[in-house]
Design a protein around this motif. Structure first.
Motif, short mmCIF file in Angstrom:
data_model
loop_
_atom_site.label_atom_id
_atom_site.label_comp_id
_atom_site.label_asym_id
_atom_site.label_seq_id
_atom_site.Cartn_x
_atom_site.Cartn_y
_atom_site.Cartn_z
N GLY A 34 0.82 -1.21 0.00
CA GLY A 34 0.00 0.00 0.00
C GLY A 34 0.85 1.25 0.00
O GLY A 34 0.54 2.23 -0.68
N LEU A 35 1.94 1.21 0.75
CA LEU A 35 2.88 2.33 0.79
C LEU A 35 3.45 2.63 -0.60
O LEU A 35 3.49 3.78 -1.04
N THR A 36 3.87 1.58 -1.29
CA THR A 36 4.47 1.76 -2.61
C THR A 36 3.43 2.13 -3.67
O THR A 36 3.72 2.88 -4.59
N LEU A 37 2.22 1.60 -3.52
CA LEU A 37 1.14 1.97 -4.45
C LEU A 37 0.83 3.46 -4.31
O LEU A 37 0.67 4.18 -5.31
N GLY A 38 0.77 3.93 -3.08
CA GLY A 38 0.57 5.36 -2.85
C GLY A 38 1.70 6.18 -3.44
O GLY A 38 1.48 7.28 -3.95
N GLY A 39 2.92 5.61 -3.42
CA GLY A 39 4.05 6.31 -4.00
C GLY A 39 3.90 6.55 -5.47
O GLY A 39 4.22 7.64 -5.98
N ALA A 40 3.40 5.56 -6.20
CA ALA A 40 3.18 5.72 -7.63
C ALA A 40 2.16 6.82 -7.91
O ALA A 40 2.32 7.62 -8.84
N ILE A 41 1.12 6.87 -7.09
CA ILE A 41 0.09 7.90 -7.25
C ILE A 41 0.64 9.27 -6.90
O ILE A 41 0.41 10.27 -7.60
N GLY A 42 1.40 9.33 -5.80
CA GLY A 42 1.91 10.62 -5.31
C GLY A 42 2.82 11.31 -6.29
O GLY A 42 2.80 12.55 -6.40
N SER A 43 3.64 10.56 -7.01
CA SER A 43 4.54 11.17 -7.98
C SER A 43 3.78 11.89 -9.08
O SER A 43 4.13 13.00 -9.47
N VAL A 44 2.72 11.25 -9.58
CA VAL A 44 1.91 11.87 -10.63
C VAL A 44 1.14 13.08 -10.08
O VAL A 44 1.03 14.11 -10.74
N VAL A 45 0.61 12.94 -8.87
CA VAL A 45 -0.10 14.05 -8.24
C VAL A 45 0.82 15.26 -8.10
O VAL A 45 0.42 16.40 -8.34
N PHE A 46 2.07 15.01 -7.73
CA PHE A 46 3.04 16.11 -7.63
C PHE A 46 3.16 16.83 -8.96
O PHE A 46 3.15 18.07 -9.02
N GLY A 47 3.26 16.07 -10.05
CA GLY A 47 3.38 16.69 -11.37
C GLY A 47 2.18 17.54 -11.73
O GLY A 47 2.30 18.60 -12.34
N LEU A 48 0.99 17.10 -11.33
CA LEU A 48 -0.22 17.88 -11.61
C LEU A 48 -0.23 19.19 -10.83
O LEU A 48 -0.63 20.23 -11.34
N PHE A 49 0.24 19.14 -9.58
CA PHE A 49 0.29 20.36 -8.77
C PHE A 49 1.27 21.38 -9.36
O PHE A 49 1.04 22.59 -9.26
N THR A 50 2.36 20.90 -9.96
CA THR A 50 3.35 21.83 -10.48
C THR A 50 2.88 22.56 -11.74
O THR A 50 3.56 23.45 -12.22
N SER A 51 1.72 22.16 -12.28
CA SER A 51 1.17 22.92 -13.41
C SER A 51 0.61 24.26 -12.95
O SER A 51 0.39 25.16 -13.77
N ARG A 52 0.42 24.43 -11.62
CA ARG A 52 -0.11 25.69 -11.10
C ARG A 52 0.87 26.40 -10.17
O ARG A 52 0.85 27.63 -10.07
N TRP A 53 1.70 25.64 -9.45
CA TRP A 53 2.61 26.25 -8.48
C TRP A 53 4.04 25.83 -8.77
O TRP A 53 4.28 24.85 -9.48
N SER A 54 4.98 26.56 -8.22
CA SER A 54 6.40 26.26 -8.49
C SER A 54 6.80 24.93 -7.88
O SER A 54 6.22 24.46 -6.89
N THR A 55 7.81 24.32 -8.48
CA THR A 55 8.32 23.04 -7.99
C THR A 55 8.74 23.15 -6.54
O THR A 55 8.44 22.29 -5.71
N ARG A 56 9.45 24.22 -6.21
CA ARG A 56 9.95 24.38 -4.84
C ARG A 56 8.81 24.48 -3.84
O ARG A 56 8.85 23.85 -2.77
N SER A 57 7.78 25.26 -4.15
CA SER A 57 6.67 25.43 -3.21
C SER A 57 5.91 24.13 -2.99
O SER A 57 5.56 23.78 -1.85
N VAL A 58 5.66 23.40 -4.07
CA VAL A 58 4.96 22.12 -3.94
C VAL A 58 5.81 21.13 -3.16
O VAL A 58 5.31 20.38 -2.31
N LEU A 59 7.11 21.12 -3.41
CA LEU A 59 8.01 20.22 -2.70
C LEU A 59 8.04 20.52 -1.21
O LEU A 59 8.04 19.61 -0.37
N MET A 60 8.05 21.80 -0.85
CA MET A 60 8.01 22.17 0.57
C MET A 60 6.73 21.66 1.23
O MET A 60 6.76 21.11 2.33
N THR A 61 5.60 21.82 0.55
CA THR A 61 4.32 21.36 1.10
C THR A 61 4.31 19.85 1.28
O THR A 61 3.90 19.34 2.33
N PHE A 62 4.77 19.13 0.27
CA PHE A 62 4.80 17.68 0.35
C PHE A 62 5.70 17.19 1.50
O PHE A 62 5.39 16.20 2.16
N SER A 63 6.82 17.88 1.73
CA SER A 63 7.72 17.45 2.80
C SER A 63 7.08 17.64 4.17
O SER A 63 7.27 16.81 5.07
#
Length: 452
Positions: free
Chosen positions: A297-326
């Motif tokens: 389940g952890l790794t399945l969520g990982g596959a989803i999370g990577s794509v979700v990160f990419g979708l968020f970066t279409s609106r916000w900067s990579t650095r800002s999204v990365l800070m939020t995710f951390s």
């Protein structure tokens, strides 16, 4: 025609997406390999009579190899070609996997795990760059996030297979399957993956013109290729230098500090949770099978999370999204282990932890190539990944030592969550100096779709 400019500004073709899929599959080998030793840990411990510290050292062996591979082979890839590096690294990786299945002691297993890691390190420094270079400017953030999702896909799918393999054929079978997958991936690269365009433009091997024209044809671009073109991908390269020392010049040193430190912190948390979750969940009372299900389940969520990160970066900067995710990853990590008494709930939390921590890895893979010039991409990515792997090396070994020292699983997870919070603080150092792929400073953050 400057091929790099055409790739940047044109819609992505089927062939470009195929290249991304193959690179994603290669990244999946990393996810499979980490879970191979993680899921095998209980049987390996019983067969070789290992303590927690000794098991941590075996788990860290491949990570040490990855670190050395990334540090050494990144600069080599910038010189011999990223495609050539991938092929060499896959061969080394396959040898390590097949030989791991023959180990008769912990020392032998650790040695072959180092060889396996060397191969993976070489694969990652090159595939990350090729994925970025064959994506359009508009889709680059999403493409790298899909590439990063390969780890979670490999771990989730591979983990599901490993449960049955270990139950029926023992722990050695997972390494045999991994070696076979590496051989298959080598065939894909030989026949379908082209060389990095920036390498052909910058290094200009004797057949570079012919190879660039062949690549242009497969991408569907008409017209002759200008081998001497200096497009956006190479503008400014001449004043940033090449090689490892260029990472510390006036233009790059601050970015390098942020990238290295963030890689170290996030990979510490990432490899802790992926390596030790089966064992620590077992310590809380879950059966081996349930512990593995939580990890899947952890790794399945990982596959989803990577794509979700990419979708968020279409609106916000990579650095800002990365800070939020951390920050989200740190909070979830601290409460994850307390859910172990409720199986359904802990699986859900496992998915969420995987989404957040893999999103952080995706963010680093997006941020790093866009932070260095085309002549430094493999070097910058390689050293970032390599430094990060030292955090990955320390995590399993430190966890084993803490467990031997009487730390409870709950205390260990809270500690790692606190460490992850530091990543968001370090990323503040990138504020105002995010750079494009051509190393021209930006005044403000922009989405990665606008960077290369």
């Amino acid at each position: 025609m400057d091929l790099r400019t055409r790739i940047d500004n044109s819609p992505m073709s089927f062939y470009q997406w195929l290249i991304v899929v193959i690179c994603t599959f290669l990244n999946a080998l990393d996810g499979y390999d980490v879970l191979a030793i993680s899921f095998s840990s209980n049987q390996v411990t019983e067969e070789f009579g290992l303590s927690g510290t000794a098991l941590g050292l075996v788990m860290s062996a491949a990570l040490f190899g990855m670190a050395v591979g990334a540090l050494v082979l990144g600069p080599v890839a910038d010189r011999i070609g990223r495609r050539n590096m991938i092929m060499i690294a896959i061969i080394v990786n396959a040898i390590g996997l097949f030989m791991s299945a023959t180990a008769t002691s912990a020392n032998q297993l650790g040695l072959w795990r180092i060889v396996t890691g060397l191969g993976i390190g070489g694969i990652l420094v090159a595939t990350n760059v090729i994925s970025a270079e064959y994506s359009s400017r508009k889709r680059r953030g999403l493409v790298i996030s899909i590439y990063a999702a390969g780890y979670g896909i490999g771990a989730a799918v591979g983990g599901s297979v490993m449960v049955a393999l270990i139950a029926n054929s023992g722990w050695r079978s997972v390494f045999v399957l991994g070696g076979a997958l590496a051989v298959f991936s080598l065939l894909l690269v030989v026949f379908l993956v082209p060389e990095s365009p920036s390498f052909l433009y910058n290094r200009k091997p004797h057949d570079s013109q012919t190879r660039l024209e062949a690549i242009a044809g497969r991408l569907g671009f008409d017209g002759p290729v200008d081998i001497d073109a200096r497009g956006p991908a190479s503008a400014g390269d001449s004043d940033v230098g090449t090689g490892i020392t260029a990472l510390f010049n006036r233009r790059n040193r601050r970015v390098t500090f942020v990238v290295w430190t963030t890689f170290f912190i996030i990979m510490f948390g990432f490899y802790f949770v992926n390596s030790w979750t089966p064992r620590l969940m077992h310590e809380t009372g879950l059966t081996d099978t349930l512990s593995m299900i939580v990890t899947v389940g952890l790794t399945l969520g990982g596959a989803i999370g990577s794509v979700v990160f990419g979708l968020f970066t279409s609106r916000w900067s990579t650095r800002s999204v990365l800070m939020t995710f951390s920050v989200v990853a740190a909070v979830l990590m601290a409460i994850f282990i307390f859910m172990a008494q409720w199986v359904a709930v802990v699986v859900v939390f496992g998915v969420l932890v995987g989404m957040s921590i893999n999103g952080c890895i995706a963010g680093l893979y997006v941020l790093t190539p866009q932070s260095y010039s085309s002549t430094l991409r493999s070097t910058g990515a390689g050293w970032g990944i390599g430094i990060g792997r030292f955090g990955a090396i320390i995590a399993p070994t430190a966890t084993g030592a803490m467990l031997d020292g009487g730390w409870s699983p709950q205390a260990i997870y809270i500690f790692v969550g606190a460490v992850l919070l530091l990543a968001s603080v370090v990323l503040l150092g990138m504020r105002g100096i995010d750079v494009e792929a051509n190393s021209r400073p930006r005044v403000r953050d922009q989405p990665p779709a606008a960077v290369g």
